[in-house]
Write a protein that holds these residues in place. Sequence first.
Motif, PDB file in Angstrom:
ATOM      1  N   VAL A 170       0.843  -1.183   0.000  1.00 58.36           N
ATOM      2  CA  VAL A 170       0.000   0.000   0.000  1.00 58.36           C
ATOM      3  C   VAL A 170       0.889   1.247   0.000  1.00 58.36           C
ATOM      4  O   VAL A 170       1.813   1.367   0.793  1.00 58.36           O
ATOM      5  CB  VAL A 170      -0.930   0.023   1.232  1.00 58.36           C
ATOM      6  CG1 VAL A 170      -1.828   1.248   1.192  1.00 58.36           C
ATOM      7  CG2 VAL A 170      -1.764  -1.253   1.277  1.00 58.36           C
ATOM      8  N   ILE A 171       0.595   2.171  -0.916  1.00 63.44           N
ATOM      9  CA  ILE A 171       1.367   3.393  -1.060  1.00 63.44           C
ATOM     10  C   ILE A 171       0.471   4.578  -0.721  1.00 63.44           C
ATOM     11  O   ILE A 171      -0.677   4.644  -1.166  1.00 63.44           O
ATOM     12  CB  ILE A 171       1.922   3.536  -2.489  1.00 63.44           C
ATOM     13  CG1 ILE A 171       2.839   2.360  -2.821  1.00 63.44           C
ATOM     14  CG2 ILE A 171       2.661   4.860  -2.651  1.00 63.44           C
ATOM     15  CD1 ILE A 171       3.310   2.345  -4.258  1.00 63.44           C
ATOM     16  N   GLY A 172       0.991   5.489   0.081  1.00 60.11           N
ATOM     17  CA  GLY A 172       0.214   6.659   0.484  1.00 60.11           C
ATOM     18  C   GLY A 172       0.858   7.957   0.017  1.00 60.11           C
ATOM     19  O   GLY A 172       2.070   8.025  -0.175  1.00 60.11           O
ATOM     20  N   GLU A 173       0.035   8.974  -0.159  1.00 61.07           N
ATOM     21  CA  GLU A 173       0.530  10.287  -0.566  1.00 61.07           C
ATOM     22  C   GLU A 173       0.335  11.286   0.559  1.00 61.07           C
ATOM     23  O   GLU A 173      -0.768  11.419   1.110  1.00 61.07           O
ATOM     24  CB  GLU A 173      -0.203  10.776  -1.810  1.00 61.07           C
ATOM     25  CG  GLU A 173       0.270  12.153  -2.275  1.00 61.07           C
ATOM     26  CD  GLU A 173      -0.473  12.669  -3.487  1.00 61.07           C
ATOM     27  OE1 GLU A 173      -0.076  13.736  -4.016  1.00 61.07           O
ATOM     28  OE2 GLU A 173      -1.456  12.024  -3.908  1.00 61.07           O
ATOM     29  N   LEU A 174       1.394  11.998   0.913  1.00 57.53           N
ATOM     30  CA  LEU A 174       1.295  13.105   1.850  1.00 57.53           C
ATOM     31  C   LEU A 174       0.871  14.343   1.073  1.00 57.53           C
ATOM     32  O   LEU A 174       1.499  14.709   0.080  1.00 57.53           O
ATOM     33  CB  LEU A 174       2.623  13.338   2.552  1.00 57.53           C
ATOM     34  CG  LEU A 174       2.667  14.448   3.616  1.00 57.53           C
ATOM     35  CD1 LEU A 174       3.644  14.099   4.732  1.00 57.53           C
ATOM     36  CD2 LEU A 174       3.035  15.807   3.014  1.00 57.53           C
ATOM     37  N   LYS A 175      -0.195  14.997   1.522  1.00 57.33           N
ATOM     38  CA  LYS A 175      -0.739  16.166   0.826  1.00 57.33           C
ATOM     39  C   LYS A 175      -1.076  17.266   1.830  1.00 57.33           C
ATOM     40  O   LYS A 175      -1.199  17.004   3.022  1.00 57.33           O
ATOM     41  CB  LYS A 175      -2.021  15.780   0.069  1.00 57.33           C
ATOM     42  CG  LYS A 175      -1.853  14.695  -0.961  1.00 57.33           C
ATOM     43  CD  LYS A 175      -3.179  14.167  -1.475  1.00 57.33           C
ATOM     44  CE  LYS A 175      -4.028  15.220  -2.138  1.00 57.33           C
ATOM     45  NZ  LYS A 175      -5.262  14.636  -2.736  1.00 57.33           N
TER      46      LYS A 175
END
Length: 254
Positions: A170-175
């Motif tokens: 699982v890959i997450g994006e910091l925004k």
Amino acid sequence: MDIEHKPLSTVTTVTIRPFHPADASQVLNIYFTGLVNGVDSAGHFAITRAFLHWTPMYLAYFLLISGGGILLLAVQQDIQILGLVIVLMSCGFMFLVYYRIRTTFLGYYQDGLRHDMTDISQYYRQDHEKDRNFIRHFWVAEIPSMTSESGYEVVGCVALDCSSKSDGPVIGELKRLFVLPAYRKHRIGTKLMRTLIAFAKEKKITLLHLETTNFQPVAREMYSRLGWYHASTTDSDFEAGGMRMSFVKYLLPL
């Protein structure tokens, strides 16, 4: 008084907590300030670059002063008109440069509103987390406030958006990592990021990524200092002050 320009107070207690619907107006102000016109925002960098570090702008300043001198000192009317034309052309050039930069970053701001920032509670609702490939979460940083009716003031925010659809890692994006300029240098951005990282590890996210620009050197320095590493750079079509804006991607394995 504009929140960005109020005197810097001593930040004694910073609480990082999930977003509440009542925070929406303050978060949108932080988002606008951090993206468009706040100190160290990409929009502020572009304006500063164009007006303080660009040779054509120096020429416009010279023509403005020269035209003003002609307008004030000339005796003949036709020469005065020439001076006025030079002044108006110089001012028009500066306005067009400012308008172009401002419009560009207002466009980025509007894109965020169309995507996730119009209804933060809906987009980042926690029932998404039942699906491991659909994890979204939004945090704010608050400090006590004697002037706010709520008793607190939201001064920063960050979001995690996990969009991976595969059965693999699982890959997450910091925004949306922003802190109001008046409350920086209190490690609030670091606290927001570490809260997000701890949450991501708990959710078994193995890799985080984020995208910033070369117009945000302070943010890039913070990411490097906290262990993020540069992955790629992609040039955009936008240019300010003779400098092309690039989108810079960073990665952080967990």
